[in-house]
Design an enzyme around this catalytic site. Structure first.
Site, short mmCIF file in Angstrom:
data_model
loop_
_atom_site.label_atom_id
_atom_site.label_comp_id
_atom_site.label_asym_id
_atom_site.label_seq_id
_atom_site.Cartn_x
_atom_site.Cartn_y
_atom_site.Cartn_z
N SER A 60 -1.91 -7.11 -5.52
CA SER A 60 -1.58 -8.52 -5.61
C SER A 60 -2.40 -9.31 -4.61
O SER A 60 -2.76 -8.81 -3.54
CB SER A 60 -0.09 -8.74 -5.31
OG SER A 60 0.17 -8.56 -3.92
N ASP A 61 -2.69 -10.57 -4.97
CA ASP A 61 -3.14 -11.48 -3.93
C ASP A 61 -1.96 -11.67 -2.98
O ASP A 61 -0.81 -11.40 -3.32
CB ASP A 61 -3.60 -12.81 -4.52
CG ASP A 61 -4.61 -13.52 -3.64
OD1 ASP A 61 -4.68 -13.21 -2.43
OD2 ASP A 61 -5.35 -14.39 -4.15
N PHE A 62 -2.26 -12.13 -1.77
CA PHE A 62 -1.25 -12.11 -0.71
C PHE A 62 -0.19 -13.17 -0.97
O PHE A 62 -0.43 -14.37 -0.86
CB PHE A 62 -1.93 -12.30 0.64
CG PHE A 62 -2.68 -11.08 1.07
CD1 PHE A 62 -2.32 -10.39 2.22
CD2 PHE A 62 -3.73 -10.58 0.31
CE1 PHE A 62 -2.99 -9.24 2.60
CE2 PHE A 62 -4.41 -9.44 0.69
CZ PHE A 62 -4.04 -8.76 1.84
#
Length: 719
Positions: A265-267
């Site tokens: 995932s992106d953060f």
């Protein structure tokens, strides 16, 4: 070391002891066994709790391993252009570590402007060696999102407007990184083309545009680059967040493309446990920070474990996620072939300089104003804040704590030495409380007394210009630069504009300035690279990876009112008509076209030839053209192949890039440049058939030095 850091390290040690990670007997694996067997062996030894821990972060830029089995943490580094400074364990604060100084490589838009996959491999290899030194096993790059609008603040991290160019340059970067057993992470998957409302915006894009424009670079990363990790995007696609979007991750990435790596995932990009379980997410980062308890509350942490214990979900999906994570780790930090690393070495500095030089684009050179000859110039005036401003330490996730950064003024002084007087005037300032009028007056007066003026301006890696997290506020140059440039041109006709940016911008002063260099963000050796081109040691060979529209309204997304959306949804109304596809369809004259870039020498294109005039679907056709250096110095030319479909069932662009090759030639030297055309080169995506179609009929091969500078063309037929 600060007391807080000592406490954090001690805390982590205590946590490890309390979570069942101690061991009384070591566990060994036979390293000669096939990887998939070793994966199954490791999987069989894990508890359910250990498997779940493997799926989520245990620090800002770290995720759990299995210490009991000797499986280390995953340790990614942010940013596609160099190691981001270490963060404190429980927040995003700079840890101020004493080993953070590294090489700042040029922005990836500069890499794309080289139009040279060899530079991509060099970039990736050098960067990954620095990652190895800092024990990083994942590099969060490259970014290959398409340049849909020049207002996107993150365009400087991407590789331009064309899916074919972004594919080839992205693949070369990935191959360079992974040759050193570090995982590249292609991002942000998918249709993440603006920073405005990026965390929630629902992107609506038609099926044809999705497959023809926005997915090809990701597909190439998976199928040609064999990338080991992919990062999901923040935005939604068709109402579902991209980090757990079934259509994107399961149907396309896994099933259609055969991706066997890790989707992370992106953060903070994860929003739902069950969607994350069933829709392809493997590794969750950044959902929340602050304590060990916070990490246990990630969507793929205790909430997942609770569903398993309650019998609401099984372990099938869990085991598949763990297999993919282990596979990536056996390729990286658990690989017996993993080499040693090095940091800010002479070789890496040289690589950064070469890439920066080769990416610089000579946009305009009236009356051969460039290169400058210091022997004929007693005084050179350098104007502009960007002449003295470092750029590596900004931009969001592209922040790099460079060992050093040569600014342009320093590079010019390094080159000229004492034979020519170098005078500096700010001309403009980004700081508040500074008199813009007085700075301008002083610069203009100094220009009248100089033999030549070098203006160094453009944008900056800060919010509202080129930066993660926010889009640009205006298509115009900031801080009154347009008026300043015009005034300098009036004061001294020997004016060179060196523009530092990762984006296009308006040029109302275009006809007033004899020579313009587009220099991007050049990293550690930026100033030396600029000086090398300015004074002729390096013959510029960069080409634009995107169109420079004269006005923002000349961009399709803006012409159709399709940016930035209503705050909740953005619809890509322009469909496939992105960049040069739009300007050529509408017969709009841009400031500079896609693929444009001049040289200090000249090139002549000869007669185009074909290996055959009629091809079947299973055939390949070879297009060949001789190119000769007709000037007086060595130079490199990027020869570009475009394809035009003469008649199709659906509207098709006037031309589409389908090949390019960079050749370096000495004066008088000729090279026969060849391109292979196959069925894929002729295909378009048919949304009715949900697949690619190459229709029988006549096509045209066009070869030139830019999308608007075609030198030769020839017709052939597909049967």
């Amino acid at each position: 070391m600060k007391l807080v850091k000592r406490i954090e390290i001690l805390f982590l040690c205590v946590i490890s002891s309390l979570t069942g990670f101690s061991q009384t007997k070591p566990v060994y694996q036979d390293a000669t066994r096939p990887m998939e067997e070793r994966i199954e062996d490791a999987l069989s030894r894990m508890t359910v709790e250990e498997k779940v821990r493997l799926l989520h972060a245990n620090g800002g830029y770290r995720s759990w391993g299995v210490p009991r089995l000797g499986i280390p943490d995953n340790n990614p580094t942010d940013g596609p252009v160099g190691l981001r400074p270490e963060m404190e364990w429980s927040n995003w604060n700079n840890a101020h570590a004493n080993n953070d100084s590294c090489t700042a490589f040029p922005s990836t838009i500069c890499l794309a402007a080289t139009w040279n996959p060899e530079m991509g491999v060099l970039f990736g290899k050098a960067y990954s060696e620095e990652a190895l030194y800092r024990n990083k096993n994942i590099i969060l790059g490259p970014g290959v999102n398409i340049f849909r609008t020049p207002m996107n603040g993150r365009n400087f991290e991407y590789m331009g407007e064309d899916p074919y160019l972004a594919s080839k340059m992205g693949v070369s970067y990935i191959q360079g990184v992974q040759s050193n057993h570090v995982a590249a992470c292609v991002k942000h998957f998918a249709v993440n083309n603006q920073e405005t409302n990026r965390n929630s915006i629902n992107t609506l894009v038609d099926e044809r545009a999705l497959h023809e424009i926005y997915l090809p670079a990701f597909k190439a990363a998976v199928q040609e680059g064999k990338v080991w990790t992919v990062m999901g995007a923040y935005n939604q696609y068709n109402g579902q967040h991209c980090c757990h979007n079934k259509y994107l991750l399961e149907d396309i990435l896994r099933k259609e493309w055969g991706f066997d790596g890790v989707l992370l995932s992106d953060f903070g990009g994860t929003h739902n446990t069950e969607e994350a379980i069933f829709n392809g997410l493997d590794l969750e980062y950044g959902t929340r920070l602050g304590s060990a308890e916070a990490f246990n509350k990630y969507y793929l942490a205790d909430p997942y474990l609770k569903l398993i214990r309650e019998g609401k979900v099984g372990e099938k999906e869990l085991n598949e996620k763990v297999r993919r994570i282990l596979r990536m780790m056996y390729r990286t930090n658990m690989s017996a072939d993993r080499p040693w690393g090095s940091l800010a070495s002479a070789e890496h500095i040289e690589a950064a300089r070469r890439i920066a030089e080769e990416g610089i684009v000579l946009l305009q050179n009236k009356k051969n104003m460039l290169p400058l000859n210091p022997a004929n110039l007693k005084k050179i005036l350098v104007v502009g804040e960007n002449a003295v401003r470092t750029t590596a330490n900004g931009g969001g996730s592209s922040e790099v704590q460079a060992k050093y950064e040569v600014v342009p003024l320093e590079g010019i002084r390094n080159w000229v030495g004492r034979q020519t007087e170098i005078v500096y005037q700010a001309g403009y300032s980004s700081r508040k409380g500074v008199s813009a009028d007085s700075l301008k007056r002083e610069a203009v007066q100094a220009a009248k007394e100089a033999d030549a003026v070098v203006f160094i301006g453009g944008l900056a890696k800060e919010e509202g210009l080129d930066s993660e997290g926010a889009d640009r506020k205006s298509y115009e140059l900031p801080y009154g630069q347009n008026d300043l440039i015009s005034a300098l041109a009036d004061a001294n006709p020997r004016l060179v504009a060196v523009m530092i940016s990762g984006n296009a911008y308006a040029m109302p002063w275009l006809k007033e300035v004899p020579a313009i260099l587009q220099a991007w963000y050049g990293g550690t050796e930026s100033g030396n690279a600029i000086a090398s081109v300015l004074f002729g040691k390096t013959n510029p060979s960069g080409k634009l990876p995107f169109t420079f529209p004269a006005r923002l309204e000349d961009n399709a997304a803006h012409a159709m009112g399709a940016y930035p959306g209503d705050g909740k949804t953005v619809e890509y109304k322009e469909g496939i008509w992105v960049g040069y596809r739009w300007t050529e369809k509408e017969k709009i004259q841009p400031l500079f076209a896609f693929g444009h870039g001049l040289s200090y020498t000249t090139f002549k294109y000869g007669k185009i030839s074909l290996s055959k005039e009629v091809m079947n679907e299973s055939d390949q056709l070879v297009v060949t053209i001789p190119v000769t250096n007709t000037g007086s110095c060595e130079g490199a030319e990027t020869v570009q192949l475009y394809i035009n479909d003469q008649k199709a069932s659906l509207p098709r662009p006037v031309k589409e890039l389908k090949g390019f090759r960079k050749v370096r030639l000495t004066p008088g030297e000729t090279c026969n440049v060849s391109f292979v055309v196959d069925k894929e080169s002729l295909s378009y995506y048919d949304p009715v058939k949900h697949g690619w179609v190459a229709e029988p009929g006549k096509f045209q091969a066009l070869v030139g030095s830019a999308s608007d500078d075609i030198k030769a063309k020839v017709i052939f037929e597909l049967k």
